[in-house]
Design a protein around this motif. Structure first.
Motif, PDB file in Angstrom:
ATOM      1  N   LYS A 170       6.183 -14.564  -2.626  1.00 40.42           N
ATOM      2  CA  LYS A 170       4.762 -13.135  -2.652  1.00 40.42           C
ATOM      3  C   LYS A 170       5.373 -12.267  -2.965  1.00 40.42           C
ATOM      4  O   LYS A 170       6.990 -11.432  -2.951  1.00 40.42           O
ATOM      5  CB  LYS A 170       4.674 -12.726  -1.305  1.00 40.42           C
ATOM      6  CG  LYS A 170       3.976 -13.796  -1.320  1.00 40.42           C
ATOM      7  CD  LYS A 170       3.120 -14.155   0.633  1.00 40.42           C
ATOM      8  CE  LYS A 170       2.475 -15.154   0.573  1.00 40.42           C
ATOM      9  NZ  LYS A 170       2.586 -14.487   2.166  1.00 40.42           N
ATOM     10  N   GLU A 178       6.010  -8.430  -2.156  1.00 42.16           N
ATOM     11  CA  GLU A 178       4.988  -7.672  -0.832  1.00 42.16           C
ATOM     12  C   GLU A 178       4.930  -6.253  -1.448  1.00 42.16           C
ATOM     13  O   GLU A 178       3.555  -6.308   0.209  1.00 42.16           O
ATOM     14  CB  GLU A 178       6.882  -7.688   0.140  1.00 42.16           C
ATOM     15  CG  GLU A 178       7.297  -9.014   0.529  1.00 42.16           C
ATOM     16  CD  GLU A 178       8.452  -8.938   1.623  1.00 42.16           C
ATOM     17  OE1 GLU A 178       8.624  -7.223   2.458  1.00 42.16           O
ATOM     18  OE2 GLU A 178       8.751  -9.662   1.906  1.00 42.16           O
ATOM     19  N   GLU A 220       0.918  -7.287  -1.557  1.00 39.34           N
ATOM     20  CA  GLU A 220       0.429  -7.659  -0.916  1.00 39.34           C
ATOM     21  C   GLU A 220      -0.084  -6.338   0.422  1.00 39.34           C
ATOM     22  O   GLU A 220      -1.175  -6.011   0.885  1.00 39.34           O
ATOM     23  CB  GLU A 220       1.086  -9.021   0.092  1.00 39.34           C
ATOM     24  CG  GLU A 220       0.416  -9.366   1.182  1.00 39.34           C
ATOM     25  CD  GLU A 220       1.249 -10.490   1.333  1.00 39.34           C
ATOM     26  OE1 GLU A 220       1.475 -10.741   2.520  1.00 39.34           O
ATOM     27  OE2 GLU A 220       1.898 -11.403   0.553  1.00 39.34           O
ATOM     28  N   TYR A 221       1.131  -5.459   0.601  1.00 34.67           N
ATOM     29  CA  TYR A 221       0.725  -4.756   1.000  1.00 34.67           C
ATOM     30  C   TYR A 221      -0.192  -3.674   1.286  1.00 34.67           C
ATOM     31  O   TYR A 221      -1.142  -3.074   1.356  1.00 34.67           O
ATOM     32  CB  TYR A 221       2.088  -4.134   1.501  1.00 34.67           C
ATOM     33  CG  TYR A 221       2.169  -2.500   1.895  1.00 34.67           C
ATOM     34  CD1 TYR A 221       1.576  -2.427   3.387  1.00 34.67           C
ATOM     35  CD2 TYR A 221       2.194  -1.291   1.363  1.00 34.67           C
ATOM     36  CE1 TYR A 221       1.846  -1.312   4.175  1.00 34.67           C
ATOM     37  CE2 TYR A 221       1.853  -0.039   1.760  1.00 34.67           C
ATOM     38  CZ  TYR A 221       1.580   0.149   3.768  1.00 34.67           C
ATOM     39  OH  TYR A 221       1.613   1.265   4.256  1.00 34.67           O
ATOM     40  N   THR A 222      -0.134  -3.331  -0.357  1.00 34.32           N
ATOM     41  CA  THR A 222      -1.442  -2.461  -1.479  1.00 34.32           C
ATOM     42  C   THR A 222      -2.499  -3.299  -1.521  1.00 34.32           C
ATOM     43  O   THR A 222      -3.527  -2.145  -1.235  1.00 34.32           O
ATOM     44  CB  THR A 222      -0.610  -1.889  -2.960  1.00 34.32           C
ATOM     45  OG1 THR A 222       0.611  -1.554  -3.351  1.00 34.32           O
ATOM     46  CG2 THR A 222      -1.522  -1.287  -3.092  1.00 34.32           C
ATOM     47  N   LYS A 223      -2.265  -4.043  -1.365  1.00 33.76           N
ATOM     48  CA  LYS A 223      -4.499  -5.157  -0.988  1.00 33.76           C
ATOM     49  C   LYS A 223      -4.587  -4.862   0.405  1.00 33.76           C
ATOM     50  O   LYS A 223      -5.765  -4.468   0.320  1.00 33.76           O
ATOM     51  CB  LYS A 223      -4.552  -6.630  -1.603  1.00 33.76           C
ATOM     52  CG  LYS A 223      -3.606  -6.770  -3.441  1.00 33.76           C
ATOM     53  CD  LYS A 223      -3.846  -8.094  -3.712  1.00 33.76           C
ATOM     54  CE  LYS A 223      -3.540  -7.970  -5.124  1.00 33.76           C
ATOM     55  NZ  LYS A 223      -3.513 -10.227  -5.095  1.00 33.76           N
ATOM     56  N   GLU A 224      -3.422  -5.286   1.090  1.00 36.63           N
ATOM     57  CA  GLU A 224      -4.150  -4.975   2.513  1.00 36.63           C
ATOM     58  C   GLU A 224      -4.769  -3.478   2.757  1.00 36.63           C
ATOM     59  O   GLU A 224      -5.425  -3.254   3.638  1.00 36.63           O
ATOM     60  CB  GLU A 224      -3.569  -5.304   3.659  1.00 36.63           C
ATOM     61  CG  GLU A 224      -2.511  -7.096   3.429  1.00 36.63           C
ATOM     62  CD  GLU A 224      -4.277  -7.828   4.237  1.00 36.63           C
ATOM     63  OE1 GLU A 224      -4.648  -6.610   5.262  1.00 36.63           O
ATOM     64  OE2 GLU A 224      -4.296  -8.682   3.799  1.00 36.63           O
ATOM     65  N   ILE A 225      -3.594  -2.724   2.424  1.00 40.81           N
ATOM     66  CA  ILE A 225      -4.436  -0.903   3.058  1.00 40.81           C
ATOM     67  C   ILE A 225      -5.503  -0.925   2.379  1.00 40.81           C
ATOM     68  O   ILE A 225      -6.298  -0.442   2.790  1.00 40.81           O
ATOM     69  CB  ILE A 225      -3.061  -0.420   2.506  1.00 40.81           C
ATOM     70  CG1 ILE A 225      -2.110  -0.633   3.101  1.00 40.81           C
ATOM     71  CG2 ILE A 225      -3.310   1.066   2.087  1.00 40.81           C
ATOM     72  CD1 ILE A 225      -1.866  -0.138   5.061  1.00 40.81           C
ATOM     73  N   SER A 226      -5.411  -1.257   0.873  1.00 41.64           N
ATOM     74  CA  SER A 226      -6.904  -1.205   0.562  1.00 41.64           C
ATOM     75  C   SER A 226      -8.182  -1.688   0.953  1.00 41.64           C
ATOM     76  O   SER A 226      -9.380  -1.133   0.596  1.00 41.64           O
ATOM     77  CB  SER A 226      -6.944  -1.483  -0.980  1.00 41.64           C
ATOM     78  OG  SER A 226      -5.268  -1.025  -1.975  1.00 41.64           O
ATOM     79  N   LYS A 227      -8.057  -2.899   1.168  1.00 43.65           N
ATOM     80  CA  LYS A 227      -9.050  -3.579   1.440  1.00 43.65           C
ATOM     81  C   LYS A 227      -9.178  -2.582   3.169  1.00 43.65           C
ATOM     82  O   LYS A 227     -10.712  -2.531   3.759  1.00 43.65           O
ATOM     83  CB  LYS A 227      -8.728  -4.882   2.908  1.00 43.65           C
ATOM     84  CG  LYS A 227      -9.160  -5.819   1.170  1.00 43.65           C
ATOM     85  CD  LYS A 227      -8.886  -7.798   1.804  1.00 43.65           C
ATOM     86  CE  LYS A 227      -7.841  -8.367   2.135  1.00 43.65           C
ATOM     87  NZ  LYS A 227      -7.504  -9.222   3.141  1.00 43.65           N
ATOM     88  N   HIS A 228      -8.548  -2.473   3.761  1.00 41.78           N
ATOM     89  CA  HIS A 228      -8.277  -1.147   4.947  1.00 41.78           C
ATOM     90  C   HIS A 228      -8.961  -0.008   5.231  1.00 41.78           C
ATOM     91  O   HIS A 228     -10.179   0.636   6.304  1.00 41.78           O
ATOM     92  CB  HIS A 228      -7.587  -1.433   5.954  1.00 41.78           C
ATOM     93  CG  HIS A 228      -7.517  -0.338   7.082  1.00 41.78           C
ATOM     94  ND1 HIS A 228      -8.036  -1.077   8.609  1.00 41.78           N
ATOM     95  CD2 HIS A 228      -7.191   1.014   7.264  1.00 41.78           C
ATOM     96  CE1 HIS A 228      -7.856  -0.317   9.517  1.00 41.78           C
ATOM     97  NE2 HIS A 228      -7.199   0.881   8.979  1.00 41.78           N
TER      98      HIS A 228
END
Length: 165
Positions: A42, A44, A47-55
């Motif tokens: 992965k 990282e 993945e972190y950027t996608k999670e923050i964007s969703k949040h």
């Protein structure tokens, strides 16, 4: 003393392992799912950027939602510990014992046999210490699983000690 596993041989620090306390160790893994997952590499940061964007998107659309209370998280964790099947990676123990530079094998000393494994392969071992929330009393104190899960249905049992040679 039956519940203690000795770790000796050509190591700088002989150690003793107590599977009874591993349930509190953060390195424990759930053996019901550990061998089922596929190793995937992965990115990282991505993945972190996608999670923050969703949040961020969710907060804009719905408003801030506070996380569940710690009580419910603790209850879930307690339930999981009481019913789970757990193991712990062997590599940290091997690393802490500091095998000598010329050591090449780890010998698993069982009740009726000794199994020799190259150190490189031994680093991937997983030590099972709990099955369905219960310690492995009858044929334990630990089961040995190969890192690839090839002996998942038939682990090495009755482990008494590890010896580095």
């Amino acid at each position: 003393m039956e519940k203690i596993i000795l770790f000796s041989g050509k190591v700088k620090y002989p150690i003793t392992l107590d599977p009874g306390v591993w349930i509190f160790d953060d390195r424990r893994v759930d053996l019901t799912t550990y061998f089922n997952k596929e190793e995937e590499k992965k990115d990282e940061l991505e993945e972190y950027t996608k999670e923050i964007s969703k949040h961020w998107d969710r907060e804009i659309m719905e408003g801030a939602i506070f996380p569940p209370t710690l009580k419910t998280e603790k209850k879930f964790e307690k339930e999981k510990v009481l019913t789970g099947t757990f193991g712990i990676p062997f590599k940290p123990f091997l690393k802490n014992a500091e095998p000598e530079s010329h050591a090449s094998t780890v010998i698993i000393v069982c009740e009726e046999e000794e199994i020799s494994i190259p150190i490189e392969q031994a680093e991937e071992l997983v030590l099972g210490f709990s099955e369905n929330g219960k310690p492995l009393i009858e044929d334990g104190p630990a089961y040995i699983y190969y890192g690839d899960g090839s002996n998942k249905g038939n682990p090495i049992k009755n482990v008494k000690a590890f010896r580095v040679e």
